[in-house]
Design an enzyme around this catalytic site. Structure first.
Site, PDB file in Angstrom:
ATOM      1  N   PRO A 138      -9.330  21.163  99.800  1.00 41.50           N
ATOM      2  CA  PRO A 138      -8.611  22.259 100.470  1.00 41.50           C
ATOM      3  C   PRO A 138      -9.458  23.525 100.533  1.00 41.50           C
ATOM      4  O   PRO A 138      -9.946  24.009  99.510  1.00 41.50           O
ATOM      5  CB  PRO A 138      -7.392  22.475  99.566  1.00 41.50           C
ATOM      6  CG  PRO A 138      -7.825  22.004  98.212  1.00 41.50           C
ATOM      7  CD  PRO A 138      -8.789  20.876  98.458  1.00 41.50           C
ATOM      8  N   SER A 167      -5.027  23.517 102.564  1.00 44.66           N
ATOM      9  CA  SER A 167      -4.834  24.728 101.762  1.00 44.66           C
ATOM     10  C   SER A 167      -3.571  25.491 102.163  1.00 44.66           C
ATOM     11  O   SER A 167      -3.188  25.519 103.332  1.00 44.66           O
ATOM     12  CB  SER A 167      -6.047  25.641 101.960  1.00 44.66           C
ATOM     13  OG  SER A 167      -5.773  26.944 101.492  1.00 44.66           O
ATOM     14  N   TYR A 190      -0.859  27.335  96.254  1.00 43.75           N
ATOM     15  CA  TYR A 190      -1.049  28.505  95.418  1.00 43.75           C
ATOM     16  C   TYR A 190       0.351  28.984  95.073  1.00 43.75           C
ATOM     17  O   TYR A 190       1.055  29.516  95.939  1.00 43.75           O
ATOM     18  CB  TYR A 190      -1.807  29.606  96.166  1.00 43.75           C
ATOM     19  CG  TYR A 190      -3.312  29.430  96.170  1.00 43.75           C
ATOM     20  CD1 TYR A 190      -4.007  29.203  94.992  1.00 43.75           C
ATOM     21  CD2 TYR A 190      -4.031  29.508  97.358  1.00 43.75           C
ATOM     22  CE1 TYR A 190      -5.386  29.042  95.000  1.00 43.75           C
ATOM     23  CE2 TYR A 190      -5.416  29.346  97.366  1.00 43.75           C
ATOM     24  CZ  TYR A 190      -6.080  29.116  96.159  1.00 43.75           C
ATOM     25  OH  TYR A 190      -7.440  28.955  96.162  1.00 43.75           O
ATOM     26  N   THR A 216      -3.039  24.403  92.425  1.00 42.76           N
ATOM     27  CA  THR A 216      -4.294  25.004  91.954  1.00 42.76           C
ATOM     28  C   THR A 216      -3.998  25.946  90.802  1.00 42.76           C
ATOM     29  O   THR A 216      -3.207  26.877  90.941  1.00 42.76           O
ATOM     30  CB  THR A 216      -5.005  25.726  93.112  1.00 42.76           C
ATOM     31  OG1 THR A 216      -5.280  24.754  94.114  1.00 42.76           O
ATOM     32  CG2 THR A 216      -6.303  26.368  92.664  1.00 42.76           C
ATOM     33  N   LYS A 293      -4.908  20.837  90.102  1.00 42.36           N
ATOM     34  CA  LYS A 293      -6.308  21.048  90.510  1.00 42.36           C
ATOM     35  C   LYS A 293      -6.909  22.204  89.708  1.00 42.36           C
ATOM     36  O   LYS A 293      -6.377  23.320  89.725  1.00 42.36           O
ATOM     37  CB  LYS A 293      -6.358  21.369  92.009  1.00 42.36           C
ATOM     38  CG  LYS A 293      -7.747  21.705  92.533  1.00 42.36           C
ATOM     39  CD  LYS A 293      -7.750  21.840  94.049  1.00 42.36           C
ATOM     40  CE  LYS A 293      -9.122  22.126  94.591  1.00 42.36           C
ATOM     41  NZ  LYS A 293      -9.512  23.537  94.505  1.00 42.36           N
ATOM     42  N   SER A 315     -12.137  20.404  88.468  1.00 44.39           N
ATOM     43  CA  SER A 315     -12.706  21.318  89.469  1.00 44.39           C
ATOM     44  C   SER A 315     -12.959  22.680  88.852  1.00 44.39           C
ATOM     45  O   SER A 315     -12.169  23.151  88.027  1.00 44.39           O
ATOM     46  CB  SER A 315     -11.708  21.461  90.627  1.00 44.39           C
ATOM     47  OG  SER A 315     -12.098  22.505  91.510  1.00 44.39           O
ATOM     48  N   HIS A 317     -13.436  25.005  91.193  1.00 41.04           N
ATOM     49  CA  HIS A 317     -13.152  25.707  92.441  1.00 41.04           C
ATOM     50  C   HIS A 317     -14.455  25.978  93.209  1.00 41.04           C
ATOM     51  O   HIS A 317     -14.602  26.997  93.879  1.00 41.04           O
ATOM     52  CB  HIS A 317     -12.438  27.030  92.141  1.00 41.04           C
ATOM     53  CG  HIS A 317     -11.431  27.438  93.175  1.00 41.04           C
ATOM     54  ND1 HIS A 317     -10.068  27.379  92.993  1.00 41.04           N
ATOM     55  CD2 HIS A 317     -11.587  27.943  94.426  1.00 41.04           C
ATOM     56  CE1 HIS A 317      -9.443  27.832  94.060  1.00 41.04           C
ATOM     57  NE2 HIS A 317     -10.338  28.174  94.957  1.00 41.04           N
ATOM     58  N   ASP A 348     -14.272  17.629  91.968  1.00 46.36           N
ATOM     59  CA  ASP A 348     -15.045  18.294  93.026  1.00 46.36           C
ATOM     60  C   ASP A 348     -15.950  19.353  92.427  1.00 46.36           C
ATOM     61  O   ASP A 348     -15.997  19.514  91.212  1.00 46.36           O
ATOM     62  CB  ASP A 348     -14.128  18.881  94.122  1.00 46.36           C
ATOM     63  CG  ASP A 348     -13.363  20.135  93.702  1.00 46.36           C
ATOM     64  OD1 ASP A 348     -13.781  20.847  92.764  1.00 46.36           O
ATOM     65  OD2 ASP A 348     -12.329  20.421  94.335  1.00 46.36           O
ATOM     66  N   GLY A 350     -19.745  20.972  93.996  1.00 47.91           N
ATOM     67  CA  GLY A 350     -21.182  20.720  94.040  1.00 47.91           C
ATOM     68  C   GLY A 350     -21.597  19.350  94.545  1.00 47.91           C
ATOM     69  O   GLY A 350     -22.782  19.040  94.563  1.00 47.91           O
ATOM     70  N   GLY A 371     -16.190  20.161  99.460  1.00 56.21           N
ATOM     71  CA  GLY A 371     -15.747  21.417 100.053  1.00 56.21           C
ATOM     72  C   GLY A 371     -16.737  21.977 101.067  1.00 56.21           C
ATOM     73  O   GLY A 371     -16.736  21.593 102.241  1.00 56.21           O
ATOM     74  N   ARG A 372     -17.637  22.846 100.609  1.00 57.76           N
ATOM     75  CA  ARG A 372     -18.502  23.592 101.534  1.00 57.76           C
ATOM     76  C   ARG A 372     -19.212  22.738 102.591  1.00 57.76           C
ATOM     77  O   ARG A 372     -19.313  23.176 103.739  1.00 57.76           O
ATOM     78  CB  ARG A 372     -19.511  24.421 100.757  1.00 57.76           C
ATOM     79  CG  ARG A 372     -18.892  25.592  99.988  1.00 57.76           C
ATOM     80  CD  ARG A 372     -19.963  26.395  99.307  1.00 57.76           C
ATOM     81  NE  ARG A 372     -19.456  27.432  98.421  1.00 57.76           N
ATOM     82  CZ  ARG A 372     -19.079  27.234  97.161  1.00 57.76           C
ATOM     83  NH1 ARG A 372     -19.128  26.019  96.644  1.00 57.76           N
ATOM     84  NH2 ARG A 372     -18.640  28.245  96.424  1.00 57.76           N
TER      85      ARG A 372
HETATM   86  C1  FNR Z   1     -12.184  26.942  98.437  1.00 56.80           C
HETATM   87  N1  FNR Z   1     -11.417  26.236  97.510  1.00 56.80           N
HETATM   88  C2  FNR Z   1     -10.051  26.321  97.573  1.00 56.80           C
HETATM   89  N2  FNR Z   1      -9.299  25.641  96.675  1.00 56.80           N
HETATM   90  C3  FNR Z   1      -7.948  25.681  96.727  1.00 56.80           C
HETATM   91  O1  FNR Z   1      -7.295  25.062  95.909  1.00 56.80           O
HETATM   92  N3  FNR Z   1      -7.327  26.394  97.727  1.00 56.80           N
HETATM   93  C4  FNR Z   1      -8.015  27.107  98.655  1.00 56.80           C
HETATM   94  O2  FNR Z   1      -7.434  27.724  99.536  1.00 56.80           O
HETATM   95  C5  FNR Z   1      -9.421  27.101  98.570  1.00 56.80           C
HETATM   96  N4  FNR Z   1     -10.172  27.816  99.447  1.00 56.80           N
HETATM   97  C6  FNR Z   1     -11.546  27.759  99.402  1.00 56.80           C
HETATM   98  C7  FNR Z   1     -12.286  28.481 100.310  1.00 56.80           C
HETATM   99  C8  FNR Z   1     -13.667  28.345 100.315  1.00 56.80           C
HETATM  100  C9  FNR Z   1     -14.440  29.105 101.326  1.00 56.80           C
HETATM  101  C10 FNR Z   1     -14.307  27.497  99.391  1.00 56.80           C
HETATM  102  C11 FNR Z   1     -15.790  27.296  99.410  1.00 56.80           C
HETATM  103  C12 FNR Z   1     -13.571  26.810  98.449  1.00 56.80           C
HETATM  104  C13 FNR Z   1     -12.057  25.343  96.529  1.00 56.80           C
HETATM  105  C14 FNR Z   1     -12.198  23.932  97.087  1.00 56.80           C
HETATM  106  O3  FNR Z   1     -10.963  23.289  97.174  1.00 56.80           O
HETATM  107  C15 FNR Z   1     -13.094  23.055  96.193  1.00 56.80           C
HETATM  108  O4  FNR Z   1     -12.622  23.095  94.879  1.00 56.80           O
HETATM  109  C16 FNR Z   1     -14.552  23.481  96.245  1.00 56.80           C
HETATM  110  O5  FNR Z   1     -14.915  23.907  97.529  1.00 56.80           O
HETATM  111  C17 FNR Z   1     -15.438  22.323  95.825  1.00 56.80           C
HETATM  112  O6  FNR Z   1     -16.753  22.746  95.655  1.00 56.80           O
HETATM  113  P1  FNR Z   1     -17.891  22.630  96.772  1.00 56.80           P
HETATM  114  O7  FNR Z   1     -17.872  21.223  97.297  1.00 56.80           O
HETATM  115  O8  FNR Z   1     -17.594  23.647  97.815  1.00 56.80           O
HETATM  116  O9  FNR Z   1     -19.123  22.946  95.992  1.00 56.80           O
END
Ligand code: FNR
Length: 420
Positions: A138, A167, A190, A216, A293, A315, A317, A348, A350, A371-372
């Site tokens: 998400p 999300s 959230y 989360t 999460k 996670s 995050h 999650d 990285g 994610g990213r």
């Molecule tokens: C997130 N993540 C995140 N998690 C969540 O529970 N609700 C959210 O709205 C968001 N929004 C969010 C925005 C952005 C820009 C990023 C980069 C991340 C965290 C996401 O779910 C996840 O845990 C991470 O992105 C995993 O790590 P990598 O793969 O980005 O390194």
């Protein structure tokens, strides 16, 4: 003559001069040595090998060799403040680096002479079969990266039959995303400081057809997102057209999950007051499966089992909560050991390579959220970019499974990984 040829000829000339009795003077040999190709002293970050020049960036998703190839294209396309928000970690970004470096602490231990001419990556997550254990994590506000937004991501997830988690901060309604995905998704919650708002989110997600809610629990404090703040300063656009920073209600009114919800009295879209009591309340309120999460310690994993939740996501995050310095792959073993198979464990933060994913699965994770990287794909090329990112991850996982001798996910076992 290109620059490499020029450097080689220069080295040759200097070596010849250094060896020449006619021109023997000290220092030349040293100069020749100085012009030898530099050997990197430290293990390079993968980005070093990605094209650095704007004219060298990939121009189509098909040109991508790995998921990192998309990031500089997204950097070029996406407004600096939005890119900065996506890329940012916290403080010194120690955890951001640790999430990648953590994978080096674990090595694959392949088995040979196993027939892997056919590989089945299908995975069961909470009773539903997916073609792959790679899950779309998400991430809020997909339209900040591309106008196709969450629907583009959902359509890309459909191609490889990936589970998608939406999300709370989505810029598209859960109904539209489920329609685009063509299958039920999970909803990420959230839980705010106002129970009625939380209840309304749960009811909406359940009505829309979400199978599970991922609550989360790791965003309970402020955060110093330095990369965001630095890039934000370079963004010359007028942000007030989209963001009303002075008023939380006005700021979130345009987000679909907040439609028709009474936001009065809401001081934060997240909450600093979540407890296990909140989890119990959520479990008693919804028929969706409940997943937590943001778990990083075995004590909390045990409490999650005791709370009767259906699963957890290990996670940090994406290194966006506290700058703890610990990667999630490092945290996984203690949690797997304590949970002892009593509930599924997703992970999650990285994950960028098929080998990263395979390691976590060998070590006991049920599935891996990414994610990213898919946001890089989205920002770079929209839906085709996300499709290609997911395709690359599937292709790399497939190849890794063949290489370690695992024809199916259940054949990825702990003995295939050892601590470096
Ligand atoms: C997130 N993540 C995140 N998690 C969540 O529970 N609700 C959210 O709205 C968001 N929004 C969010 C925005 C952005 C820009 C990023 C980069 C991340 C965290 C996401 O779910 C996840 O845990 C991470 O992105 C995993 O790590 P990598 O793969 O980005 O390194």
């Amino acid at each position: 003559m290109n620059s490499r040829d020029t450097a080689a000829s220069r080295r040759q000339l200097l070596k010849w001069l250094a060896a020449s009795p006619l021109l023997a003077f000290p220092g030349l040999a040293g100069l020749a040595a100085q012009t030898s190709p530099r050997v990197p002293q430290a293990r390079p970050d993968p980005m070093i090998w990605a094209p650095g020049d704007l004219q060298d960036l990939i121009t189509t998703p098909a040109d991508a060799i790995n998921v990192f190839d998309f990031e500089p294209v997204a950097r070029k396309n996406v407004p600096p403040a939005h890119f900065g928000y996506m890329a940012s970690g916290i403080d010194d970004e120690v955890t951001l680096r640790a999430n990648r470096e953590g994978f080096l602490k674990f090595q694959l231990r392949p088995r040979r002479l196993v027939d892997v001419s056919k590989v089945d990556m299908s995975t069961n997550i909470l009773g539903v079969r997916y073609d792959t254990p790679i899950v779309v994590a998400p991430i809020g506000g997909h339209r900040a990266y591309h106008s196709g937004g969450e629907e583009a991501v959902a359509r890309a997830a459909k191609v490889g039959n990936h589970l998608m988690i939406l999300s709370t901060q989505s810029t598209t309604s859960p109904e539209a995303v489920i329609a685009a995905r063509g299958a039920p998704i999970w909803y990420q919650l959230y839980a705010t400081n106002k129970w009625d708002v939380t209840k309304a989110f749960l009811a909406r997600a359940e009505r829309a057809g979400c199978l599970a809610v991922a609550v989360t629990v790791d965003r309970n404090g402020g955060r110093n997102q330095e990369t965001l703040f630095r890039l934000q300063r370079t963004d010359t656009r007028n942000c007030s057209a989209c963001h009303d920073r002075g008023n939380l209600e006005a700021n979130y009114r345009t987000r679909p999950m907040y439609e028709g919800v009474d936001l009065s009295g809401l001081s934060n879209i997240q909450s600093s007051a979540l407890t296990w009591e909140t989890i119990k309340r959520i479990r008693d309120t919804t028929r969706m499966k409940v997943v937590i999460k943001g778990i990083l310690a075995h004590e909390d994993a045990e409490l999650a089992v005791k709370a009767g939740v259906d699963g957890i996501v290990v996670s940090n995050h994406g290194a966006r909560s506290e700058d703890s310095g610990r990667s999630t792959i490092d945290a996984l073993p203690e949690i797997v050991e304590r949970v002892g198979g009593r509930m599924p464990i997703l992970i999650d933060s990285g994950f960028r390579r098929g080998t990263d994913i395979a390691k976590a699965l060998c070590m006991g994770a049920t599935a891996v959220c990414v994610g990213r990287p898919y946001i890089w794909g989205l920002g770079a090329f929209g839906q085709p970019g996300v499709e290609r990112v997911l395709d690359l991850l599937r292709t790399e996982l497939f190849a890794t499974m063949q290489q370690v001798g695992a024809p199916s996910i259940k054949n990825l076992v702990p003995a295939m990984v050892r601590r470096a």
